[in-house]
Design a protein around this motif. Structure first.
Motif, PDB file in Angstrom:
ATOM      1  N   UNK A  57       0.770  -1.124  -0.019  1.00  0.00           N
ATOM      2  CA  UNK A  57       0.034  -0.130   0.152  1.00  0.00           C
ATOM      3  C   UNK A  57       0.867   1.266  -0.146  1.00  0.00           C
ATOM      4  N   UNK A  58       1.939   1.258   0.697  1.00  0.00           N
ATOM      5  CA  UNK A  58       2.821   2.609   0.553  1.00  0.00           C
ATOM      6  C   UNK A  58       3.157   2.990  -0.557  1.00  0.00           C
ATOM      7  N   UNK A  59       3.790   2.015  -1.391  1.00  0.00           N
ATOM      8  CA  UNK A  59       4.171   2.722  -2.631  1.00  0.00           C
ATOM      9  C   UNK A  59       3.031   3.053  -3.473  1.00  0.00           C
ATOM     10  N   UNK A  60       1.874   2.633  -3.467  1.00  0.00           N
ATOM     11  CA  UNK A  60       0.688   3.045  -3.989  1.00  0.00           C
ATOM     12  C   UNK A  60       0.222   4.502  -3.786  1.00  0.00           C
ATOM     13  N   UNK A  61       0.335   4.598  -2.242  1.00  0.00           N
ATOM     14  CA  UNK A  61       0.194   5.824  -1.841  1.00  0.00           C
ATOM     15  C   UNK A  61       0.966   6.884  -2.178  1.00  0.00           C
ATOM     16  N   UNK A  62       2.552   6.626  -2.394  1.00  0.00           N
ATOM     17  CA  UNK A  62       3.248   7.531  -2.779  1.00  0.00           C
ATOM     18  C   UNK A  62       3.082   7.875  -4.126  1.00  0.00           C
ATOM     19  N   UNK A  63       2.783   7.112  -5.102  1.00  0.00           N
ATOM     20  CA  UNK A  63       2.367   7.157  -6.419  1.00  0.00           C
ATOM     21  C   UNK A  63       1.231   8.108  -6.713  1.00  0.00           C
ATOM     22  N   UNK A  64       0.269   7.971  -5.787  1.00  0.00           N
ATOM     23  CA  UNK A  64      -0.911   8.648  -5.674  1.00  0.00           C
ATOM     24  C   UNK A  64      -0.509  10.268  -5.164  1.00  0.00           C
ATOM     25  N   UNK A  65       0.068  10.403  -4.317  1.00  0.00           N
ATOM     26  CA  UNK A  65       0.551  11.538  -3.937  1.00  0.00           C
ATOM     27  C   UNK A  65       1.453  12.442  -4.940  1.00  0.00           C
ATOM     28  N   UNK A  66       2.282  11.702  -5.387  1.00  0.00           N
ATOM     29  CA  UNK A  66       3.256  12.371  -6.450  1.00  0.00           C
ATOM     30  C   UNK A  66       2.767  12.998  -7.567  1.00  0.00           C
ATOM     31  N   UNK A  67       1.349  11.968  -7.866  1.00  0.00           N
ATOM     32  CA  UNK A  67       0.747  12.525  -9.041  1.00  0.00           C
ATOM     33  C   UNK A  67       1.265  12.006 -10.498  1.00  0.00           C
ATOM     34  N   UNK A  68       1.188  12.931 -11.324  1.00  0.00           N
ATOM     35  CA  UNK A  68       1.786  12.309 -12.762  1.00  0.00           C
ATOM     36  C   UNK A  68       1.146  11.451 -13.311  1.00  0.00           C
ATOM     37  N   UNK A  69       1.642  10.863 -14.473  1.00  0.00           N
ATOM     38  CA  UNK A  69       0.869   9.619 -15.133  1.00  0.00           C
ATOM     39  C   UNK A  69       0.727   8.438 -14.186  1.00  0.00           C
ATOM     40  N   UNK A  70      -0.602   8.033 -14.105  1.00  0.00           N
ATOM     41  CA  UNK A  70      -0.955   6.697 -13.285  1.00  0.00           C
ATOM     42  C   UNK A  70      -1.423   5.660 -14.242  1.00  0.00           C
ATOM     43  N   UNK A  71      -0.710   4.424 -14.060  1.00  0.00           N
ATOM     44  CA  UNK A  71      -1.135   3.200 -14.803  1.00  0.00           C
ATOM     45  C   UNK A  71      -1.300   2.461 -13.845  1.00  0.00           C
ATOM     46  N   UNK A  72      -2.704   2.164 -13.504  1.00  0.00           N
ATOM     47  CA  UNK A  72      -3.248   1.060 -12.696  1.00  0.00           C
ATOM     48  C   UNK A  72      -4.628   0.587 -13.256  1.00  0.00           C
ATOM     49  N   UNK A  73      -4.766  -0.680 -12.735  1.00  0.00           N
ATOM     50  CA  UNK A  73      -5.800  -1.577 -13.046  1.00  0.00           C
ATOM     51  C   UNK A  73      -7.222  -0.859 -12.814  1.00  0.00           C
ATOM     52  N   UNK A  74      -7.998  -0.418 -13.786  1.00  0.00           N
ATOM     53  CA  UNK A  74      -9.287  -0.040 -13.680  1.00  0.00           C
ATOM     54  C   UNK A  74     -10.446  -0.975 -13.404  1.00  0.00           C
ATOM     55  N   UNK A  75     -10.608  -1.589 -12.449  1.00  0.00           N
ATOM     56  CA  UNK A  75     -11.478  -2.697 -12.049  1.00  0.00           C
ATOM     57  C   UNK A  75     -13.129  -2.130 -12.001  1.00  0.00           C
ATOM     58  N   UNK A  76     -13.338  -1.028 -11.666  1.00  0.00           N
ATOM     59  CA  UNK A  76     -14.687  -0.499 -11.633  1.00  0.00           C
ATOM     60  C   UNK A  76     -15.094   0.287 -12.830  1.00  0.00           C
ATOM     61  N   UNK A  77     -14.074   0.851 -13.569  1.00  0.00           N
ATOM     62  CA  UNK A  77     -14.609   1.623 -14.591  1.00  0.00           C
ATOM     63  C   UNK A  77     -14.499   2.996 -14.194  1.00  0.00           C
ATOM     64  N   UNK A  78     -14.048   3.421 -12.897  1.00  0.00           N
ATOM     65  CA  UNK A  78     -14.254   4.679 -12.384  1.00  0.00           C
ATOM     66  C   UNK A  78     -12.809   5.464 -12.731  1.00  0.00           C
ATOM     67  N   UNK A  79     -11.991   5.063 -13.506  1.00  0.00           N
ATOM     68  CA  UNK A  79     -10.708   5.579 -13.811  1.00  0.00           C
ATOM     69  C   UNK A  79      -9.383   5.029 -12.919  1.00  0.00           C
ATOM     70  N   UNK A  80      -8.384   5.089 -13.702  1.00  0.00           N
ATOM     71  CA  UNK A  80      -7.144   4.516 -12.985  1.00  0.00           C
ATOM     72  C   UNK A  80      -6.864   5.252 -11.555  1.00  0.00           C
ATOM     73  N   UNK A  81      -7.018   6.537 -11.681  1.00  0.00           N
ATOM     74  CA  UNK A  81      -6.791   7.421 -10.436  1.00  0.00           C
ATOM     75  C   UNK A  81      -7.747   6.911  -9.205  1.00  0.00           C
TER      76      UNK A  81
END
Length: 136
Positions: free
Chosen positions: A32-56
């Motif tokens: 979870x911590x690396x994901x939190x850092x990715x979220x905080x740092x912003x930039x381009x996010x490449x993450x599995x969109x499992x609900x169709x809500x968007x990667x972010x």
């Protein structure tokens, strides 16, 4: 003799729930911590969109489960409720993200799933904030 055995078993099971809860949640924090850092740092996010809500949004939900709910589990605060997002996240990891992967890739998510389901069923145990708050 039977009373002594039952008391000893109950005490041991509470200690085991503490160990299981704290260790599994601590291990999950390393995801979870690396994901939190990715979220905080912003930039381009490449993450599995499992609900169709968007990667972010999907990343934010994963951070909520893997980071925030893991901290709640370590504390034993809202334990059963905190276990639910972790269970859902592990179901998504095992059966959506790694759907086409061999069993070895699904194995860790399934083991976490089993641990968090056990915590959901048995609760936090005696050594938790939940138990402390119940006594008040």
């Amino acid at each position: 003799m039977k009373q002594l055995f039952n008391t000893q078993f109950a005490s041991t099971s509470h200690v085991w729930l503490l160990i299981l809860r704290v260790s599994a949640a601590s291990f999950m924090l390393t995801h979870g911590y690396p994901k939190l850092m990715t979220l905080i740092e912003g930039g381009e996010i490449a993450f599995y969109d499992f609900l169709g809500l968007g990667m972010t949004a999907s990343l934010a939900l994963a951070v909520l489960a893997e980071f925030v709910c893991s901290i709640l589990l370590i504390l034993g605060l809202g334990t059963r409720l905190a276990a639910l997002p972790l269970i859902i996240t592990m179901l998504v990891a095992a059966f959506a993200v790694h759907a086409d992967d061999p069993f070895g890739k699904k194995e860790f998510a399934l083991l976490y799933l089993l641990i968090f389901a056990t915590i959901l069923v048995f609760g936090a145990g005696k050594y938790s904030v939940d138990r402390f708050l119940e006594k008040k």
